[in-house]
Motif scaffolding. Structure first.
Motif, PDB file in Angstrom:
ATOM      1  N   VAL A 163       0.836  -1.206   0.000  1.00  0.00           N
ATOM      2  CA  VAL A 163       0.000   0.000   0.000  1.00  0.00           C
ATOM      3  C   VAL A 163       0.871   1.256   0.000  1.00  0.00           C
ATOM      4  CG1 VAL A 163      -1.672   1.320   1.359  1.00  0.00           C
ATOM      5  CG2 VAL A 163      -1.964  -1.134   1.083  1.00  0.00           C
ATOM      6  N   LEU A 164       1.946   1.262   0.794  1.00  0.00           N
ATOM      7  CA  LEU A 164       2.844   2.419   0.825  1.00  0.00           C
ATOM      8  C   LEU A 164       3.534   2.615  -0.518  1.00  0.00           C
ATOM      9  CD1 LEU A 164       4.470   2.016   4.361  1.00  0.00           C
ATOM     10  CD2 LEU A 164       2.696   3.628   3.677  1.00  0.00           C
ATOM     11  N   GLU A 165       3.924   1.508  -1.152  1.00  0.00           N
ATOM     12  CA  GLU A 165       4.550   1.618  -2.465  1.00  0.00           C
ATOM     13  C   GLU A 165       3.568   2.177  -3.488  1.00  0.00           C
ATOM     14  OE1 GLU A 165       6.823  -1.245  -5.758  1.00  0.00           O
ATOM     15  OE2 GLU A 165       5.994  -2.079  -3.913  1.00  0.00           O
ATOM     16  N   GLY A 166       2.290   1.713  -3.434  1.00  0.00           N
ATOM     17  CA  GLY A 166       1.286   2.227  -4.346  1.00  0.00           C
ATOM     18  C   GLY A 166       0.947   3.689  -4.103  1.00  0.00           C
ATOM     19  N   ALA A 167       1.118   4.168  -2.862  1.00  0.00           N
ATOM     20  CA  ALA A 167       0.834   5.566  -2.545  1.00  0.00           C
ATOM     21  C   ALA A 167       1.986   6.490  -2.917  1.00  0.00           C
ATOM     22  CB  ALA A 167       0.513   5.717  -1.061  1.00  0.00           C
ATOM     23  N   GLY A 168       3.090   5.935  -3.422  1.00  0.00           N
ATOM     24  CA  GLY A 168       4.205   6.763  -3.862  1.00  0.00           C
ATOM     25  C   GLY A 168       5.139   7.201  -2.755  1.00  0.00           C
ATOM     26  N   LEU A 169       5.127   6.532  -1.604  1.00  0.00           N
ATOM     27  CA  LEU A 169       6.013   6.909  -0.506  1.00  0.00           C
ATOM     28  C   LEU A 169       7.434   6.480  -0.835  1.00  0.00           C
ATOM     29  CD1 LEU A 169       6.073   8.164   2.338  1.00  0.00           C
ATOM     30  CD2 LEU A 169       5.822   5.867   3.271  1.00  0.00           C
ATOM     31  N   ALA A 228      12.807   8.920  19.694  1.00  0.00           N
ATOM     32  CA  ALA A 228      13.422   9.827  18.712  1.00  0.00           C
ATOM     33  C   ALA A 228      13.170   9.343  17.287  1.00  0.00           C
ATOM     34  CB  ALA A 228      14.920   9.954  18.988  1.00  0.00           C
ATOM     35  N   ARG A 229      13.316   8.032  17.076  1.00  0.00           N
ATOM     36  CA  ARG A 229      13.070   7.501  15.725  1.00  0.00           C
ATOM     37  C   ARG A 229      11.618   7.711  15.321  1.00  0.00           C
ATOM     38  NH1 ARG A 229      16.084   3.070  17.665  1.00  0.00           N
ATOM     39  NH2 ARG A 229      14.156   1.866  17.842  1.00  0.00           N
ATOM     40  N   THR A 230      10.696   7.461  16.232  1.00  0.00           N
ATOM     41  CA  THR A 230       9.273   7.627  15.918  1.00  0.00           C
ATOM     42  C   THR A 230       8.946   9.085  15.602  1.00  0.00           C
ATOM     43  OG1 THR A 230       8.767   5.767  17.390  1.00  0.00           O
ATOM     44  CG2 THR A 230       6.934   7.189  16.734  1.00  0.00           C
ATOM     45  N   ARG A 231       9.502  10.019  16.364  1.00  0.00           N
ATOM     46  CA  ARG A 231       9.266  11.446  16.067  1.00  0.00           C
ATOM     47  C   ARG A 231       9.782  11.802  14.667  1.00  0.00           C
ATOM     48  NH1 ARG A 231       7.745  14.498  20.446  1.00  0.00           N
ATOM     49  NH2 ARG A 231       8.181  13.654  22.544  1.00  0.00           N
ATOM     50  N   ARG A 232      10.950  11.272  14.331  1.00  0.00           N
ATOM     51  CA  ARG A 232      11.512  11.576  13.019  1.00  0.00           C
ATOM     52  C   ARG A 232      10.647  10.997  11.898  1.00  0.00           C
ATOM     53  NH1 ARG A 232      14.378   8.541   9.802  1.00  0.00           N
ATOM     54  NH2 ARG A 232      14.788   6.989  11.427  1.00  0.00           N
ATOM     55  N   LEU A 233      10.183   9.761  12.062  1.00  0.00           N
ATOM     56  CA  LEU A 233       9.347   9.137  11.037  1.00  0.00           C
ATOM     57  C   LEU A 233       8.018   9.872  10.882  1.00  0.00           C
ATOM     58  CD1 LEU A 233       9.998   5.365  11.862  1.00  0.00           C
ATOM     59  CD2 LEU A 233      10.831   6.632   9.881  1.00  0.00           C
ATOM     60  N   VAL A 234       7.420  10.299  12.010  1.00  0.00           N
ATOM     61  CA  VAL A 234       6.160  11.050  11.950  1.00  0.00           C
ATOM     62  C   VAL A 234       6.367  12.362  11.204  1.00  0.00           C
ATOM     63  CG1 VAL A 234       4.521  12.333  13.359  1.00  0.00           C
ATOM     64  CG2 VAL A 234       5.107   9.991  13.980  1.00  0.00           C
ATOM     65  N   SER A 235       7.486  13.049  11.470  1.00  0.00           N
ATOM     66  CA  SER A 235       7.770  14.315  10.788  1.00  0.00           C
ATOM     67  C   SER A 235       7.978  14.092   9.292  1.00  0.00           C
ATOM     68  CB  SER A 235       9.006  14.968  11.406  1.00  0.00           C
ATOM     69  OG  SER A 235       8.812  15.251  12.780  1.00  0.00           O
ATOM     70  N   GLU A 236       8.700  13.034   8.925  1.00  0.00           N
ATOM     71  CA  GLU A 236       8.933  12.769   7.504  1.00  0.00           C
ATOM     72  C   GLU A 236       7.635  12.397   6.795  1.00  0.00           C
ATOM     73  OE1 GLU A 236      11.989   9.914   7.067  1.00  0.00           O
ATOM     74  OE2 GLU A 236      13.552  11.168   7.956  1.00  0.00           O
ATOM     75  N   LEU A 237       6.755  11.645   7.451  1.00  0.00           N
ATOM     76  CA  LEU A 237       5.459  11.333   6.847  1.00  0.00           C
ATOM     77  C   LEU A 237       4.622  12.594   6.646  1.00  0.00           C
ATOM     78  CD1 LEU A 237       4.474   8.063   8.760  1.00  0.00           C
ATOM     79  CD2 LEU A 237       4.955   8.265   6.331  1.00  0.00           C
ATOM     80  N   ALA A 238       4.683  13.519   7.626  1.00  0.00           N
ATOM     81  CA  ALA A 238       3.939  14.776   7.481  1.00  0.00           C
ATOM     82  C   ALA A 238       4.484  15.591   6.312  1.00  0.00           C
ATOM     83  CB  ALA A 238       4.014  15.576   8.786  1.00  0.00           C
TER      84      ALA A 238
END
Length: 611
Positions: free
Chosen positions: A552-558, A593-603
Motif C-alpha cells: 500500500v505504501l509503495e502504491g501511494a508513492g512513498l 526519537a526515531r518515531t518522532r523523526r518518522l512522523v515528521s517525515e510522513l507529514a
C-alpha cells in the motif's frame, strides 16, 4: 547451612577485597561461556543400511543471542540422494533477557553406493565464529535403488528454466535470488522464457521487490507474477533449498546480437533477520545470444515478427446471402509465438466484393510461454449476384526449431449471392427519399389566429399552489442535509485532529519510559505511527500485514527508504511488546526519537503530495 556468625571479620574483609578481581576474571571468560550456549548436533536414525534405503538425518541448532546466527551450513551428503519429505521447524524463546533460537532440520536421504559413507558436518556461523557438529559414518550394504533414481545433482523446477546447477561463489549462501532463461541462443523474434526465483534455507518473513529486470531490445509478455510466495523443495549442488517463483516473462528479441536482461533486486526478511534489518539480494544478469534470420529462401517483404509455429484457417459466417446483405470472413491464426506483433495476411481487392477494414483481436494462453490464436474478421459486401470466389490466403513464417521458412495456407472460399444487388449499395437501412422539393413550401396562414381565454379566479395563483408542496418538502429535508454537510469535518480539521492524537500518543510514551510498563510504551509509539499513516494513506492500517502495508505504501508513492524505516519501526514495537524486558532505558529514548523523526517525515511527504 553456613554459620555466618562464625565467619571472622578479617576473612570477610578479604573476600570483599577479592570480589572486584573475581568479577574481572568472570567478565574476561564470559564470551567463552556464551559460546558454550551455541551448539550444533547431528543424528541419524540408523547406522547400518542398504543402498536405496531411506535414512533420516536430524540437525538441531541452539543459538543464544538477540542477533541470531549469520549463516547455516547444511550437512555434506556426498554419495547420498535426497528422498524428499524433510522439514524445518523453529522455536524462539526469551529467558532472563536472552533470546534463544532453536531450529530442527530433518533430511530424508538414501545412499547410492556401498561402503563407509560419511554425513556431515553441519555448521552455523555466529559473530564470525563457526560451530560445527560431529560427523556420522554409515555402514552401507548391498541393495537396489528404486526405479528411476538418479545421481544427486540439479533438480529441475516445474514450469520453466531449471534451478542453478551449481551456485559457484554462492555455495555458502542460505538465501539468494537466481534468474534463468531458456533457450539462451535464439533467432530474432524467437520466444525466450525467463524466470526469477528466490532460494532459501530458512523461513521468509517478508519480501519486497526493489528493482525489476531491464529488458531493452525485447518485446515482453508477462506470463506469471505471483501475489504470494509459494515455496517448493528443490536441490542445488547437493544442498536442499526451498524455491519460490518471483516472476516469469516471455521475451521476444527485436534485433540481433548479445542482449542483456538486467538483474532483479529485492529486500528479504528471514527468520535470521528477526531482530535486524532485511537482507538485500540481487540476481545475476542474463545474456541471450540473438542470431539474425537467414536470408536464404526468405519470402519477399517478410516480417521479423512472424517467428514461431502457426496454422491458418478461413471461414465465412454464411455460404449464401441475398443481394444487399454483408458477410464476415474470419481468419484464425493458431500457434506459438509473438501473436500480438504477428503480421496477418492482407486480403487483396476481390472482384465482386467491397472489403472493409478488418477487426483484429487475440486470445492468448500464457502457460509456460505465449501461445493461442489471433482472429482477423473482414466485413465483405457483395457488389453483384452469382457465385463469387474468395482467393486462398497464406501466412509465411520462420520456424526456429526447424531453422527454415514455412507457409501456412488457408483454402479459397465460395459465396452464393441471390437476388438483385443495387449498384448504389444495399437498400436495407437507407433513409426514405424526401418528397418535398426546394420550390414546394408548407402552407402558412395569412395572419395570426387570435383567440380569447375565459376569465379564471385562480389565474396567477395556480403555479404557486403547484410549487408550494415541493418547496415545503425541500425546505424540511434540505435543512437537515445542509446541517449534516456543514457538520462534516474538513480536511484541515481532520489533519489537526490526527496531529493532536499523534502528539498525545508520543507524550504518553515519554511518560511511560520510567514507569517500567514497556508493553504500553511500545503500544503508544505504534499507535502514533499508525495514526500518521492513516492520515497519509486515507485509510486505516490496523488490519494490514507488514507485506500488505508495504504494498500500500509503495502504491501511494512513498519513498522506499522512508517506507522501509516505518515498517522496521513497527516491527521493533511489536518485538518490544512481545519481549518488554529486553529493552533498556537508552533504547526507549532512541525509539521515541526515531518515531518522532518518522512522523515528521510522513507529514512532510503528505505536504509535498498536496502541493
Amino acid at each position: 547451612m553456613v554459620n555466618w556468625a562464625a565467619i571472622h571479620p578479617a576473612g570477610l574483609r578479604w573476600a570483599l577485597r577479592c570480589l572486584p578481581t573475581l568479577l574481572l576474571v568472570l567478565s574476561a571468560f564470559w564470551p567463552l561461556l556464551a559460546q558454550a550456549q551455541h551448539s550444533v548436533r547431528l543424528e541419524v536414525d540408523k547406522h547400518l543400511v542398504q543402498v536405496g534405503e531411506v535414512v533420516q538425518v536430524t540437525v538441531e541448532l541452539s543459538v543464544t543471542g538477540r542477533g541470531g546466527y549469520d549463516r547455516y551450513f547444511p550437512p555434506q551428503l556426498q554419495g547420498f540422494r535426497e528422498a524428499g519429505g524433510g522439514m524445518t521447524s523453529q522455536n524462539v524463546e526469551i529467558i532472563n533477557w536472552q533470546v534463544r533460537r532453536r531450529e530442527t532440520h530433518v533430511y530424508n536421504v538414501m545412499p547410492l553406493r556401498e561402503g563407509k559413507l560419511t554425513i556431515g558436518p553441519a555448521a552455523v556461523q555466529v559473530g564470525g565464529r563457526t560451530f560445527r557438529s560431529a560427523t556420522v559414518t554409515l555402514d552401507v550394504r548391498k541393495g537396489k535403488l528404486p526405479g528411476g533414481a538418479q545421481a544427486p545433482g540439479q533438480a529441475p523446477l516445474a514450469g520453466g528454466p531449471a534451478a542453478p546447477a551449481a551456485p559457484g561463489a554462492r555455495e555458502l549462501e542460505t538465501l539468494f535470488l537466481h534468474g534463468g532463461a531458456a533457450p539462451k541462443k535464439v533467432y530474432v523474434g524467437q520466444q525466450v522464457v525467463a524466470e526469477w526465483r528466490l532460494f532459501t534455507q530458512t523461513d521468509v518473513l517478508g519480501f519486497q521487490s526493489t528493482k525489476q529486470p531491464t529488458t531493452d531490445g525485447f518485446w515482453v509478455e508477462d506470463l506469471e507474477s505471483p501475489q504470494r510466495l509459494q515455496f517448493e523443495r528443490t536441490e542445488v549442488a547437493g544442498r536442499v533449498y526451498y524455491a519460490a517463483l518471483l516472476g516469469r516473462k516471455a521475451l521476444f528479441p527485436q534485433r540481433a546480437g548479445k542482449l542483456i536482461v538486467g538483474p532483479m533486486a529485492a529486500q528479504v526478511r528471514t527468520l535470521n533477520d528477526f531482530t535486524s534489518s532485511a537482507s538485500e539480494r540481487q540476481s545475476p544478469e542474463l545474456t541471450v545470444e540473438v542470431l539474425p534470420l537467414p536470408t536464404a529462401n526468405q519470402p519477399p517483404g517478410f516480417s521479423n515478427q512472424n517467428v514461431g509455429q502457426y496454422e491458418l484457417s478461413a471461414s465465412l459466417d454464411r455460404e449464401s446471402v441475398k443481394g444487399g446483405d454483408a458477410v464476415t470472413l474470419k481468419l484464425v491464426i493458431r500457434g506459438r509465438g509473438n501473436l500480438r506483433q504477428l503480421k496477418v495476411p492482407v486480403l487483396p481487392a476481390v472482384d465482386g466484393f467491397k472489403v472493409y477494414e478488418p477487426k483484429v483481436s487475440e486470445r492468448l494462453e500464457l502457460s509456460g510461454g505465449v501461445s493461442g490464436e489471433k482472429l482477423v474478421e473482414y466485413l465483405l459486401l457483395p457488389t453483384r449476384a452469382g457465385r463469387l470466389r474468395l482467393p486462398a490466403l497464406s501466412l509465411p513464417y520462420f520456424d526456429p526449431e526447424a531453422g527454415k521458412y514455412r507457409t501456412a495456407q488457408a483454402a479459397g472460399l465460395t459465396l452464393t449471392v441471390t437476388g438483385q444487388v443495387e449498384k448504389d449499395g444495399p437498400t436495407r437501412g437507407r433513409a426514405e427519399r424526401n418528397v418535398l422539393e426546394r420550390d414546394i413550401r408548407p402552407p402558412r396562414p395569412p395572419r395570426p389566429i387570435a383567440h380569447e381565454t375565459p376569465f379564471s379566479p385562480l389565474k396567477g395563483i395556480t403555479p404557486w399552489l403547484v410549487l408550494f408542496p415541493a418547496a415545503l418538502f425541500f425546505g424540511l429535508t434540505g435543512g437537515a442535509r445542509l446541517k449534516a454537510r456543514l457538520s462534516r469535518p474538513s480536511a484541515a480539521a481532520t489533519h489537526r485532529a490526527v496531529t493532536r492524537r499523534v502528539r498525545e500518543h508520543l507524550e504518553r510514551a515519554v511518560a511511560l519510559e520510567t514507569s517500567g510498563e514497556r508493553g504500553a510504551f511500545f503500544g503508544e509509539l505504534a499507535a502514533a505511527l499508525k495514526e500518521q499513516l492513516r492520515l497519509f494513506l486515507g485509510q486505516a492500517v490496523e488490519g494490514l500485514t507488514r507485506d500488505e502495508l508495504g504494498q500500500v505504501l509503495e502504491g501511494a508513492g512513498l519513498d522506499a527508504a522512508l517506507a522501509r524505516g516505518v515498517l522496521e519501526e513497527l516491527d521493533n514495537c511489536d518485538f518490544g511488546r512481545f519481549a518488554p524486558s529486553a529493552a533498556s532505558g537508552p533504547a526507549l529514548s532512541e525509539a521515541v526519537a526515531r518515531t518522532r523523526r518518522l512522523v515528521s517525515e510522513l507529514a512532510r511527504a503528505l505536504r509535498r503530495r498536496g502541493a
